[in-house]
Design an enzyme around this catalytic site. Structure first.
Site, PDB file in Angstrom:
ATOM      1  N   LYS A  29       4.269 -89.378 -20.799  1.00 50.65           N
ATOM      2  CA  LYS A  29       3.286 -88.709 -19.939  1.00 50.65           C
ATOM      3  C   LYS A  29       3.807 -87.385 -19.384  1.00 50.65           C
ATOM      4  O   LYS A  29       3.031 -86.525 -19.003  1.00 50.65           O
ATOM      5  CB  LYS A  29       2.839 -89.646 -18.825  1.00 50.65           C
ATOM      6  CG  LYS A  29       2.003 -90.785 -19.385  1.00 50.65           C
ATOM      7  CD  LYS A  29       1.311 -91.597 -18.325  1.00 50.65           C
ATOM      8  CE  LYS A  29       0.343 -92.588 -18.961  1.00 50.65           C
ATOM      9  NZ  LYS A  29       1.033 -93.670 -19.706  1.00 50.65           N
TER      10      LYS A  29
HETATM   11  C1  LIG Z   1       0.398 -94.423 -20.746  1.00 50.47           C
HETATM   12  C2  LIG Z   1       1.302 -95.084 -21.735  1.00 50.47           C
HETATM   13  C3  LIG Z   1       0.836 -95.579 -22.976  1.00 50.47           C
HETATM   14  C4  LIG Z   1      -0.632 -95.566 -23.366  1.00 50.47           C
HETATM   15  O1  LIG Z   1      -1.149 -94.272 -23.586  1.00 50.47           O
HETATM   16  P1  LIG Z   1      -2.751 -94.040 -23.516  1.00 50.47           P
HETATM   17  O2  LIG Z   1      -2.903 -92.572 -23.631  1.00 50.47           O
HETATM   18  O3  LIG Z   1      -3.166 -94.571 -22.179  1.00 50.47           O
HETATM   19  O4  LIG Z   1      -3.357 -94.790 -24.636  1.00 50.47           O
HETATM   20  C5  LIG Z   1       1.761 -96.122 -23.851  1.00 50.47           C
HETATM   21  N1  LIG Z   1       3.070 -96.203 -23.533  1.00 50.47           N
HETATM   22  C6  LIG Z   1       3.550 -95.762 -22.355  1.00 50.47           C
HETATM   23  C7  LIG Z   1       5.004 -95.907 -22.056  1.00 50.47           C
HETATM   24  C8  LIG Z   1       2.701 -95.177 -21.412  1.00 50.47           C
HETATM   25  O5  LIG Z   1       3.187 -94.753 -20.239  1.00 50.47           O
END
Ligand SMILES: *Cc1c(COP(=O)(O)O)cnc(C)c1O
Length: 463
Positions: free
Chosen positions: A110
């Protein structure tokens, strides 16, 4: 490039207006009026570029109201703090390649979007003379990436609610050791849903929202999607071309459908280079049922070792539904209304065939997830975090002969030490950034899970 809503209820707006709007004011999600497609010559030129320059080239296909030099500088600053020169390196393990997306400040993917979003907010607010108070609730992981995205930024304060003593010690320290004056961690005496409910009420209080210029930082912001398009293109360019393959498949650990939707946009942008998008789910497998059976029906959330994917209603799903409906916003609005009422949507044979042309899918239960971690540790001496392991499991299940498979690694294994220890019998080594948290000073306000208590705290500390 103008932006419209999936529900058709707003006049087209610019990119910067879309970033500041977040959720469309008609309740829909914002999308480009027309998805861009790069020409062959342009793609050939992109092959020469390092990540930040490629990001500049890709983003300028979606952004025409920030001067290119300013955009490139925002990108440079966003990725300068990453701890790998390639930003998103590819690790070749033979049977698949791991695209490591966890080299940012909080060691989760993120950061790639939120570092850029924080810099964009600051830049746009400086230009408009505005200010913003970001308010959000977290169950652990997104809070820290949001905080690191805006720490120390002018004209922005951030308030993140987490459940007191119910997030992991690492997650708590990642958030509370950020001492910048614009960061406010609030531990509420309650659970995540209590925090979420309070945040929702404050956003729905329109006079309060306007007075304090409340801003959200969740995954429905278009800028987050667009930042994530870049690494799909980056990986595809590295593995295809003169000496490489024709195309690449991607396995994507999926929760809110944001990351895999970025893959969908990337596939349109670089025609032919991206083959299958493999949608990986944990035991919360609503999206896998959607791809395999055309059944999109919510059930209850089951806690797993990959908590960032413990999601039933995927907030970005509506973006894909809009394209599945051939950009028919009336039908999309109708279906989202139906879904809000009944918790279920069904897709017949015609649309199911198209869904299955767009995605493959597989879900991994808990034993499969842990077995994948231990298997990759044994065979490749490589540690997967549980989210990445779900993606790898699905990727290998849906793998095609002679098509390189790229598995997105969305978190560093040390962030989810307990699951890794359960899989391999010992905890992962802490990287320096996490080990250092132990001795850092921290700051956090503990408050009751009470709407009025949170409201007055925000009002007293707003920028
Ligand atoms: C947010 C997240 C996901 C999922 O991503 P999306 O965009 O919500 O599908 C997968 N793995 C981790 C570690 C995350 O923080």
């Amino acid at each position: 490039m103008r932006y419209i809503s999936t529900r058709g209820g707003i006049a087209p707006i610019s990119f910067t207006e879309a970033v500041m709007m977040g959720l469309a004011t008609d309740g829909g999600l914002l999308l480009p009026e027309k998805l861009p497609v790069a020409a062959a010559a342009e793609i050939a030129a992109w092959r020469e570029l390092a990540y930040p320059e490629l990001a500049g080239a890709v983003l300028s296909r979606f952004i025409d109201d920030i001067p290119p030099a300013d955009l490139q500088e925002l990108i440079r600053r966003s990725y300068a703090g990453f701890n790998h020169p390639e930003i998103t390196p590819l690790v070749d393990l033979g049977e698949c390649r791991i695209l490591e997306l966890f080299h940012g400040p909080t060691l989760a993917f993120k950061d790639i979007a939120l570092q850029l979003l924080g810099n964009m907010f600051e830049y746009l607010l400086a230009a408009s003379g505005g200010r913003m108070n970001i308010l959000g609730a977290t169950s652990g992981d997104t809070g820290s990436a949001a905080i690191y995205g805006v720490r120390g930024k002018e004209r922005i304060n951030i308030f993140i609610l987490h459940p007191h003593q119910r997030v992991s010690p690492i997650q708590e320290r990642q958030m509370t050791t950020v001492l910048d004056a614009n960061v406010f961690n609030i531990a509420i005496r309650g659970n995540f849903d209590d925090g979420q409910a309070i945040v929702k009420k404050l956003f729905n209080d329109i006079p309060f929202k306007e007075k304090y210029q409340l801003g959200a930082i969740n995954s429905i912001n278009w800028a987050r999607i667009v930042a994530q398009v870049v690494y799909y293109v980056y990986a595809a360019l590295r593995l295809t071309g003169a000496k490489g393959a024709g195309q690449v498949d991607f396995a994507v650990p999926t929760g809110n459908f944001g990351d895999i939707f970025a893959g969908f946009v990337a596939r349109r942008l670089v025609p032919g280079l991206i083959g299958r998008l493999i949608l990986a789910t944990n035991e919360n497998n609503l999206l896998t049922r959607f791809v395999l059976d055309g059944d999109y029906s919510v059930s209850t959330v089951r806690p797993t070792s990959s908590p960032s994917m413990d999601i039933q209603v995927a907030s970005n799903f509506e973006r894909y539904l809009y394209y599945l409906n051939d950009e028919d916003s009336a039908r999309t609005r109708q279906e989202m209304d139906d879904f809000a009422r009944s918790g279920s949507l069904r897709f017949g044979p015609d649309r199911l065939a198209r869904i299955q042309a767009d995605f493959a899918s597989q879900s991994a239960d808990e034993p499969a997830t842990l077995a994948t971690i231990s298997d990759f540790y044994r065979r490749h001496d490589y540690l997967l975090d549980p989210h990445t392991a779900v993606g790898v499991y699905a990727g290998l299940a849906c793998r095609r002969e002679n098509v390189p498979l790229v598995c997105l690694a969305t978190a560093h294994p040390a962030k989810f030490g307990a699951a890794v220890e359960a899989a391999i019998g010992r905890p992962p080594e802490l990287p320096p950034a996490l080990a250092a948290l132990e001795n850092k000073e921290s700051r956090c306000q503990v408050l009751d899970a009470d709407l009025e208590a949170i409201r007055s705290f925000v009002a007293d500390h707003a920028v």
